[in-house]
Design a protein around this motif. Structure first.
Motif, PDB file in Angstrom:
ATOM      1  N   ALA A  88       6.791   9.573  41.495  1.00  0.00           N
ATOM      2  CA  ALA A  88       5.829   9.905  42.538  1.00  0.00           C
ATOM      3  C   ALA A  88       4.447  10.165  41.952  1.00  0.00           C
ATOM      4  O   ALA A  88       3.428   9.700  42.479  1.00  0.00           O
ATOM      5  CB  ALA A  88       6.312  11.122  43.321  1.00  0.00           C
ATOM      6  N   VAL A  89       4.412  10.914  40.855  1.00  0.00           N
ATOM      7  CA  VAL A  89       3.131  11.186  40.191  1.00  0.00           C
ATOM      8  C   VAL A  89       2.529   9.880  39.690  1.00  0.00           C
ATOM      9  O   VAL A  89       1.333   9.602  39.880  1.00  0.00           O
ATOM     10  CB  VAL A  89       3.323  12.174  39.024  1.00  0.00           C
ATOM     11  N   ASP A  90       3.339   9.057  39.043  1.00  0.00           N
ATOM     12  CA  ASP A  90       2.854   7.813  38.458  1.00  0.00           C
ATOM     13  C   ASP A  90       2.271   6.883  39.519  1.00  0.00           C
ATOM     14  O   ASP A  90       1.176   6.335  39.353  1.00  0.00           O
ATOM     15  CB  ASP A  90       4.004   7.134  37.714  1.00  0.00           C
ATOM     16  N   MET A  91       2.996   6.700  40.626  1.00  0.00           N
ATOM     17  CA  MET A  91       2.489   5.855  41.703  1.00  0.00           C
ATOM     18  C   MET A  91       1.161   6.377  42.242  1.00  0.00           C
ATOM     19  O   MET A  91       0.216   5.608  42.478  1.00  0.00           O
ATOM     20  CB  MET A  91       3.506   5.781  42.840  1.00  0.00           C
ATOM     21  N   ALA A  92       1.093   7.689  42.439  1.00  0.00           N
ATOM     22  CA  ALA A  92      -0.135   8.272  42.995  1.00  0.00           C
ATOM     23  C   ALA A  92      -1.314   8.070  42.048  1.00  0.00           C
ATOM     24  O   ALA A  92      -2.443   7.806  42.497  1.00  0.00           O
ATOM     25  CB  ALA A  92       0.077   9.756  43.273  1.00  0.00           C
ATOM     26  N   LEU A  93      -1.074   8.166  40.752  1.00  0.00           N
ATOM     27  CA  LEU A  93      -2.159   7.979  39.787  1.00  0.00           C
ATOM     28  C   LEU A  93      -2.608   6.525  39.718  1.00  0.00           C
ATOM     29  O   LEU A  93      -3.808   6.245  39.580  1.00  0.00           O
ATOM     30  CB  LEU A  93      -1.734   8.482  38.409  1.00  0.00           C
ATOM     31  N   TRP A  94      -1.677   5.591  39.808  1.00  0.00           N
ATOM     32  CA  TRP A  94      -2.065   4.180  39.880  1.00  0.00           C
ATOM     33  C   TRP A  94      -2.838   3.902  41.164  1.00  0.00           C
ATOM     34  O   TRP A  94      -3.803   3.106  41.168  1.00  0.00           O
ATOM     35  CB  TRP A  94      -0.832   3.284  39.803  1.00  0.00           C
ATOM     36  N   ASP A  95      -2.450   4.550  42.248  1.00  0.00           N
ATOM     37  CA  ASP A  95      -3.169   4.404  43.513  1.00  0.00           C
ATOM     38  C   ASP A  95      -4.617   4.875  43.356  1.00  0.00           C
ATOM     39  O   ASP A  95      -5.568   4.199  43.786  1.00  0.00           O
ATOM     40  CB  ASP A  95      -2.447   5.212  44.590  1.00  0.00           C
ATOM     41  N   ILE A  96      -4.773   6.028  42.717  1.00  0.00           N
ATOM     42  CA  ILE A  96      -6.130   6.553  42.476  1.00  0.00           C
ATOM     43  C   ILE A  96      -6.920   5.618  41.576  1.00  0.00           C
ATOM     44  O   ILE A  96      -8.099   5.310  41.842  1.00  0.00           O
ATOM     45  CB  ILE A  96      -6.047   7.973  41.871  1.00  0.00           C
TER      46      ILE A  96
END
Length: 402
Positions: A88-96
């Motif tokens: 979840a953290v990883d996806m959110a950071l790639w999104d950012i």
């Protein structure tokens, strides 16, 4: 830019989802999926109590460093709860990162390796005649690949067969329901199903089947051999993968391709299967295998051994995971297939997204980042509801793999 706030959002627009939303001090936000079917609150608690406090003040651009921090820093590594939280953290950071760059994530992964992502749908029904109708429905919708599941004569319920043909959800009760299984009946019935389907639809349609870990290696070898005349694209999860040597026995007896991995959490879970070429497709998924960063590692290893991707994509992944998977699918050189189960209208309203289905392909869209969001007001209208996956017993009452 620094991470200023993180929120864990649990919602149930027809089924439960866990979403992490990360906000930066410059107003850029990203979201990631942390859903673990039947164990959603375990991941939500892990995020709230252990992960979120460690993120505030970190640089969101340092995706690899943050991944290593959450993985190595926990000491108690791996496992579906930890890896779903990291994902979840990883996806959110790639999104950012994509939003900051003004680019869709697939461009940050190296750009397109193909024009669209080939997906497969789920044709399921109690009888063979009914499943032929369901396969035809998917063909008419434009699908180029179809997974086929039917009821087994003599069994009250069978994995993969649902009352609602489009929105299958096995987590059906607050306390796990129990099903009954009989291997002999299944092995006798299944080859005839595919004989009928292949005869009706010819050689061009890709056909798949999910065994769901229910056989021993020699039983799986027998099934694979009996299915060879019908040229399946893959036989999925034929045996429990804890005994990886079992796949060597399957390989010795059948040329039916094998796919496995939706319950894998790290590259180490499938290292032997890949490096010894005991499988043809690895089905690890972005949410259960540590996010985009780690999923790419798995697929890069697989590419060296001519193993292709076949990522899990059932409705226990939210549209956030589906979007993330599509960006990876579009970029990697060894893409095989992507599972695609459509979400309900309620789910699509909670998670507005830019990906689209056309002519058998999914396209992630060109929006910066992942191209998906969460409507928090809509999410709040669907509170969490306890749901458990079923368990399975043999006719004599012995607990069996579900």
């Amino acid at each position: 830019m620094k991470i200023a706030d993180c929120r864990v959002i649990v919602t149930c627009p027809g089924r439960n989802f866990v979403t992490l939303k990360i906000e930066t001090d410059e107003g850029v936000t990203g979201i990631g999926d942390a859903t673990l079917n039947g164990r959603e609150l375990a991941v939500a608690t892990y995020l709230t109590e252990h992960v979120v406090p460690a993120l505030t003040g970190r640089d969101p651009a340092r995706i690899e460093d943050t991944w290593q921090y959450l993985y190595k820093g926990a000491y108690w590594r791996r496992g579906p709860v930890t890896m779903s939280a990291i994902a979840a953290v990883d996806m959110a950071l790639w999104d950012i990162k994509g939003k900051v760059a003004g680019l869709p994530v697939y461009q940050l992964l190296g750009g397109r390796s193909r024009d669209g992502v080939t997906v497969y749908g789920h044709a399921n029904a109690e009888t063979v005649d009914e499943v032929l109708t369901e396969v035809d429905r998917y063909v008419q919708l434009g699908y180029r690949a179809v997974r086929v599941q039917t009821g087994v004569p003599g069994l009250a319920t069978t994995y993969g067969v649902s009352k609602d043909r489009l929105f299958y959800e096995p987590a059906d009760a607050a306390v796990a329901s129990e099903a009954t299984w009989d291997t002999a009946s299944y092995l006798a019935h299944t080859p005839g199903v595919f004989a009928r389907v292949r005869d009706a639809f010819g050689p061009g349609l890709k056909l798949l089947h999910d065994v769901h870990h229910r056989l021993t290696p020699i039983e799986a070898a027998r099934l694979g051999k009996s299915l060879e005349p019908y040229a399946l694209t893959w036989m999925e999860d034929p045996v429990p993968a804890e005994l990886q040597q079992g796949f060597r026995l399957i390989r010795q007896h059948t040329t039916t391709p094998v796919a496995v991995g939706e319950v894998f959490n790290t590259v180490w879970d499938c290292q032997q299967l890949i490096t010894e070429q005991l499988i043809d497709y690895v089905r690890t998924t972005v949410v259960h295998a540590g996010g985009i960063t780690h999923l790419r590692r798995i697929f890069d290893l697989a590419a060296l051994y001519q193993v292709r991707s076949g990522s899990h994509g059932a409705t226990d992944l939210s549209p956030v995971s589906m979007a993330a998977a599509l960006h990876v699918d579009l970029a990697i050189p060894n893409f095989g297939l992507q599972e695609y189960m459509r979400h309900t209208e309620e789910t699509d309203a909670v998670f507005p997204h830019g990906y689209r289905f056309e002519n058998g392909y999914l396209h992630p869209g060109e929006q910066p980042g992942l191209g998906v969001d969460i409507d928090e007001e809509a999410a709040a209208r669907y509170p969490y509801r306890p749901k458990a996956l079923p368990v399975n017993r043999l006719v004599d009452g012995t607990l069996h793999d579900w």
